[in-house]
Design a protein around this motif. Structure first.
Motif, PDB file in Angstrom:
ATOM      1  N   ASP A 153       5.785   3.918  -9.459  1.00 60.96           N
ATOM      2  CA  ASP A 153       4.558   4.502  -9.093  1.00 60.96           C
ATOM      3  C   ASP A 153       4.334   4.012  -7.611  1.00 60.96           C
ATOM      4  OD1 ASP A 153       1.616   5.108  -8.757  1.00 60.96           O
ATOM      5  OD2 ASP A 153       1.967   6.157 -10.355  1.00 60.96           O
ATOM      6  N   LYS A 154       4.156   4.738  -6.449  1.00 61.84           N
ATOM      7  CA  LYS A 154       4.067   4.230  -5.287  1.00 61.84           C
ATOM      8  C   LYS A 154       2.414   3.745  -4.931  1.00 61.84           C
ATOM      9  CE  LYS A 154       7.517   6.992  -2.984  1.00 61.84           C
ATOM     10  NZ  LYS A 154       7.712   8.161  -1.835  1.00 61.84           N
ATOM     11  N   LEU A 155       1.565   4.466  -5.672  1.00 59.63           N
ATOM     12  CA  LEU A 155       0.130   4.136  -5.719  1.00 59.63           C
ATOM     13  C   LEU A 155      -0.093   2.596  -6.219  1.00 59.63           C
ATOM     14  CD1 LEU A 155      -2.769   4.383  -4.982  1.00 59.63           C
ATOM     15  CD2 LEU A 155      -3.036   5.854  -7.210  1.00 59.63           C
ATOM     16  N   LEU A 156       0.513   2.381  -7.592  1.00 58.66           N
ATOM     17  CA  LEU A 156       0.454   1.303  -8.193  1.00 58.66           C
ATOM     18  C   LEU A 156       1.071   0.071  -7.218  1.00 58.66           C
ATOM     19  CD1 LEU A 156       0.949   2.395 -11.867  1.00 58.66           C
ATOM     20  CD2 LEU A 156      -1.056   2.003 -10.466  1.00 58.66           C
ATOM     21  N   TRP A 157       2.173   0.499  -6.762  1.00 62.62           N
ATOM     22  CA  TRP A 157       2.874  -0.545  -5.887  1.00 62.62           C
ATOM     23  C   TRP A 157       1.996  -1.060  -4.886  1.00 62.62           C
ATOM     24  CZ3 TRP A 157       6.231  -4.063  -6.522  1.00 62.62           C
ATOM     25  CH2 TRP A 157       7.498  -3.694  -7.608  1.00 62.62           C
ATOM     26  N   ALA A 158       1.251  -0.133  -4.027  1.00 61.06           N
ATOM     27  CA  ALA A 158       0.238  -0.196  -2.958  1.00 61.06           C
ATOM     28  C   ALA A 158      -0.945  -1.261  -3.323  1.00 61.06           C
ATOM     29  CB  ALA A 158      -0.188   1.369  -2.369  1.00 61.06           C
ATOM     30  N   ILE A 159      -1.384  -1.018  -4.679  1.00 57.69           N
ATOM     31  CA  ILE A 159      -2.419  -1.781  -5.065  1.00 57.69           C
ATOM     32  C   ILE A 159      -2.105  -3.194  -5.632  1.00 57.69           C
ATOM     33  CG2 ILE A 159      -3.948  -2.165  -7.109  1.00 57.69           C
ATOM     34  CD1 ILE A 159      -3.850   0.842  -7.353  1.00 57.69           C
ATOM     35  N   PHE A 160      -0.874  -3.140  -6.217  1.00 56.39           N
ATOM     36  CA  PHE A 160      -0.197  -4.480  -6.580  1.00 56.39           C
ATOM     37  C   PHE A 160      -0.060  -5.243  -5.175  1.00 56.39           C
ATOM     38  CE2 PHE A 160       3.665  -6.749  -6.228  1.00 56.39           C
ATOM     39  CZ  PHE A 160       3.742  -7.647  -7.553  1.00 56.39           C
ATOM     40  N   LEU A 161       0.680  -4.615  -4.092  1.00 59.25           N
ATOM     41  CA  LEU A 161       0.942  -5.565  -2.898  1.00 59.25           C
ATOM     42  C   LEU A 161      -0.715  -5.991  -2.329  1.00 59.25           C
ATOM     43  CD1 LEU A 161       3.771  -3.512  -1.210  1.00 59.25           C
ATOM     44  CD2 LEU A 161       3.740  -5.740  -2.312  1.00 59.25           C
ATOM     45  N   VAL A 162      -1.630  -5.071  -2.391  1.00 53.26           N
ATOM     46  CA  VAL A 162      -2.780  -5.599  -1.514  1.00 53.26           C
ATOM     47  C   VAL A 162      -3.386  -6.676  -2.232  1.00 53.26           C
ATOM     48  CG1 VAL A 162      -4.954  -4.684  -1.273  1.00 53.26           C
ATOM     49  CG2 VAL A 162      -3.411  -3.264  -0.639  1.00 53.26           C
ATOM     50  N   LEU A 163      -3.595  -6.749  -3.672  1.00 50.62           N
ATOM     51  CA  LEU A 163      -4.010  -7.630  -4.494  1.00 50.62           C
ATOM     52  C   LEU A 163      -3.194  -8.999  -4.464  1.00 50.62           C
ATOM     53  CD1 LEU A 163      -6.574  -7.689  -6.385  1.00 50.62           C
ATOM     54  CD2 LEU A 163      -6.132  -5.505  -5.574  1.00 50.62           C
ATOM     55  N   ALA A 164      -1.905  -8.767  -4.421  1.00 54.48           N
ATOM     56  CA  ALA A 164      -1.095 -10.173  -4.217  1.00 54.48           C
ATOM     57  C   ALA A 164      -1.348 -10.682  -2.623  1.00 54.48           C
ATOM     58  CB  ALA A 164       0.298  -9.765  -4.437  1.00 54.48           C
ATOM     59  N   SER A 165      -1.586  -9.918  -1.888  1.00 56.76           N
ATOM     60  CA  SER A 165      -1.668 -10.440  -0.558  1.00 56.76           C
ATOM     61  C   SER A 165      -3.268 -11.386  -0.391  1.00 56.76           C
ATOM     62  CB  SER A 165      -1.784  -9.304   0.500  1.00 56.76           C
ATOM     63  OG  SER A 165      -0.459  -8.743   0.529  1.00 56.76           O
ATOM     64  N   VAL A 166      -4.441 -10.291  -1.121  1.00 46.69           N
ATOM     65  CA  VAL A 166      -5.493 -10.969  -1.102  1.00 46.69           C
ATOM     66  C   VAL A 166      -5.519 -12.150  -1.854  1.00 46.69           C
ATOM     67  CG1 VAL A 166      -7.930 -10.499  -1.763  1.00 46.69           C
ATOM     68  CG2 VAL A 166      -6.771  -8.643  -0.765  1.00 46.69           C
ATOM     69  N   THR A 167      -5.217 -12.300  -2.955  1.00 50.29           N
ATOM     70  CA  THR A 167      -5.047 -13.517  -3.663  1.00 50.29           C
ATOM     71  C   THR A 167      -4.436 -14.717  -2.907  1.00 50.29           C
ATOM     72  OG1 THR A 167      -4.872 -12.172  -5.792  1.00 50.29           O
ATOM     73  CG2 THR A 167      -4.393 -14.587  -5.882  1.00 50.29           C
ATOM     74  N   VAL A 168      -3.233 -14.310  -2.242  1.00 48.35           N
ATOM     75  CA  VAL A 168      -2.609 -15.500  -1.517  1.00 48.35           C
ATOM     76  C   VAL A 168      -3.496 -15.957  -0.292  1.00 48.35           C
ATOM     77  CG1 VAL A 168      -0.700 -15.890  -0.074  1.00 48.35           C
ATOM     78  CG2 VAL A 168      -0.426 -14.894  -2.094  1.00 48.35           C
ATOM     79  N   ILE A 169      -3.907 -15.043   0.302  1.00 45.77           N
ATOM     80  CA  ILE A 169      -4.912 -15.407   1.745  1.00 45.77           C
ATOM     81  C   ILE A 169      -6.268 -16.210   1.240  1.00 45.77           C
ATOM     82  CG2 ILE A 169      -6.204 -14.347   3.465  1.00 45.77           C
ATOM     83  CD1 ILE A 169      -3.777 -12.149   3.599  1.00 45.77           C
ATOM     84  N   THR A 170      -6.955 -15.642   0.147  1.00 45.84           N
ATOM     85  CA  THR A 170      -8.297 -16.165  -0.153  1.00 45.84           C
ATOM     86  C   THR A 170      -8.247 -17.195  -1.117  1.00 45.84           C
ATOM     87  OG1 THR A 170      -8.666 -14.640  -1.905  1.00 45.84           O
ATOM     88  CG2 THR A 170      -9.363 -13.928   0.445  1.00 45.84           C
ATOM     89  N   GLU A 171      -6.743 -17.488  -1.883  1.00 46.35           N
ATOM     90  CA  GLU A 171      -6.803 -18.352  -3.148  1.00 46.35           C
ATOM     91  C   GLU A 171      -7.779 -18.143  -4.012  1.00 46.35           C
ATOM     92  OE1 GLU A 171      -6.285 -22.333  -1.952  1.00 46.35           O
ATOM     93  OE2 GLU A 171      -4.410 -21.813  -0.420  1.00 46.35           O
ATOM     94  N   SER A 172      -8.133 -17.024  -4.338  1.00 44.89           N
ATOM     95  CA  SER A 172      -9.050 -16.389  -5.333  1.00 44.89           C
ATOM     96  C   SER A 172      -8.835 -15.037  -5.856  1.00 44.89           C
ATOM     97  CB  SER A 172     -10.658 -16.681  -4.939  1.00 44.89           C
ATOM     98  OG  SER A 172     -10.856 -15.820  -3.917  1.00 44.89           O
TER      99      SER A 172
END
Length: 396
Positions: A153-172
């Protein structure tokens, strides 16, 4: 006997296990499940959904979504929800206790040894190896969760990538992003026919604020411990290590119950013992006020997450099959898996500190990828022995 406890809502389902089989499973997972929340929820899916077929994929995803929406430790909340699926409050209660009890006993024993012998110098050496191996374990678990829950699912992959990136950047982990992911998926897949509010409004989001009118009372030490750790369990979102900064601020900076070294050792204890990482609260409570302190700290931390799971659970079960709710849960699940994957990188930055630890992590991934039936405790014990050998050589 077990069939008497099934409610009419699930009476038509073919339940393939008894309540006590589930309790024994969570006792074993609590006693032998290494790798922190990412790995633990992965084990639950592998064992209960894929291998044994006790829990459906839909029920598992509902539990994971609820664990991400509500505050508290993710792995414990998922275990409580899975206990609720067929055996309701009794199942949720016994599953939660069984999951937490083994690691609680371990940290109490370690707390006693730590107090008696003036610290555990070998702990850093063990954690040197185990911490690196844990990265490999949770990386494999994150990969399995991603492939099974996201699909194509492309929408779920987009959500996945956004949250993974935010978690890495903010460490929270940012709680409102999980809600936003659910709402976006809901609106995309099953938009409401009329905008009248309601729908997802019944889903739990917030919790009552703790009153401050008793702040001036002269509380006993145990009461102070209970109040502080209840706040930790009730107001901290995220999985496992997300609670560590909150604990540090209260235990070291505000109350001065522990010094820096003791707190670091407490986190190390949580990482080298099986079960939920949050069980470090039992170790901290023991150092502050002995066995009563350990009991109060653990109970105060896990009681809120228990309540935040069983109170909304009936709504998830009742409305979970509606298209809007299915879409919402899929979005939250994709966000959760993305955050989990990002947390692998965050934790790796703290555990992989040199070439030997990097090699241990990569070897762990390769071994678990090649030997899929290898039990994780074997890997953890091997990594601990390697750490005991290498740490004195790399840290003279």
């Amino acid at each position: 006997m077990a069939t008497n406890e099934v409610t009419p809502a699930t009476a038509t389902d073919a339940i393939r296990y008894t309540l006590w089989q589930l309790v024994l499973y969570f006792l074993r997972l609590g006693a032998m499940g290494f790798g922190g929340p990412v790995a633990l929820v992965g084990y639950m899916r592998r064992d209960l959904v894929e291998q044994r077929g006790w829990i459906t994929e839909a029920d598992y995803k509902e539990g994971l979504a609820l664990a991400q929406l509500a505050p508290g430790p993710m792995a414990a909340q998922t275990a409580i929800y899975l206990g609720y699926v067929h055996y309701r409050i009794l199942g949720a209660t016994l599953a939660g206790i069984a999951f937490v009890l083994p690691s609680f006993c371990m940290v109490v024993v370690l707390g006693w040894a730590y107090s008696q012998f003036g610290g555990l110098s070998w702990m850093q050496a063990v954690f040197y190896g185990v911490g690196a191996a844990v990265i490999g374990i949770i990386a494999i678990s994150a990969h399995k969760l991603t492939t099974k829950c996201i699909g194509k699912d492309k929408l779920l992959w987009a959500i996945f990538l956004v949250l993974a990136s935010v978690t890495v950047i903010t460490e929270s982990e940012i709680a409102w992003l999980f809600l936003a992911a659910g709402v976006v998926t809901w609106l995309w897949r099953a938009p409401p026919k009329r905008w009248s509010g309601g729908g997802l409004a019944a889903l739990p989001v917030d919790m009552a604020q703790t009153g401050s009118f008793m702040a001036t009372l002269d509380w006993s030490l145990l009461t102070q411990i209970g109040v502080f750790f209840a706040k930790a369990g009730a107001f901290v979102f995220g999985s496992g290590l997300a609670i560590v900064p909150f604990l540090y601020g209260g235990v070291v900076t505000e109350h001065h119950w522990l010094n820096e070294k003791q707190f670091v050792d407490a986190v190390a204890v949580a990482m080298i013992t099986p079960g939920p990482v949050v069980i470090t609260v039992g170790f901290i409570g023991y150092l502050v006020a002995g066995f009563p302190g350990a009991c109060v700290a653990a109970l105060a931390t896990f009681l809120p997450c228990y309540l935040f799971t069983i109170i909304p659970a009936p709504y998830f079960k009742k409305y979970g099959k509606l298209p809007a709710i299915v879409a919402f849960v899929d979005g939250v699940t994709a966000a959760a898996v993305g955050a989990i994957t990002g947390s692998v990188i965050v934790i790796a930055k703290r555990s992989i500190v040199d070439v030997p630890t990097a090699v241990i992590a990569l070897l762990t991934v390769a071994i678990l990828w090649r030997y899929k039936k290898l039990q994780e405790p074997v890997v953890v014990v091997s990594a601990a022995l390697i750490g005991l050998i290498l740490y004195p050589l790399t840290h003279p």
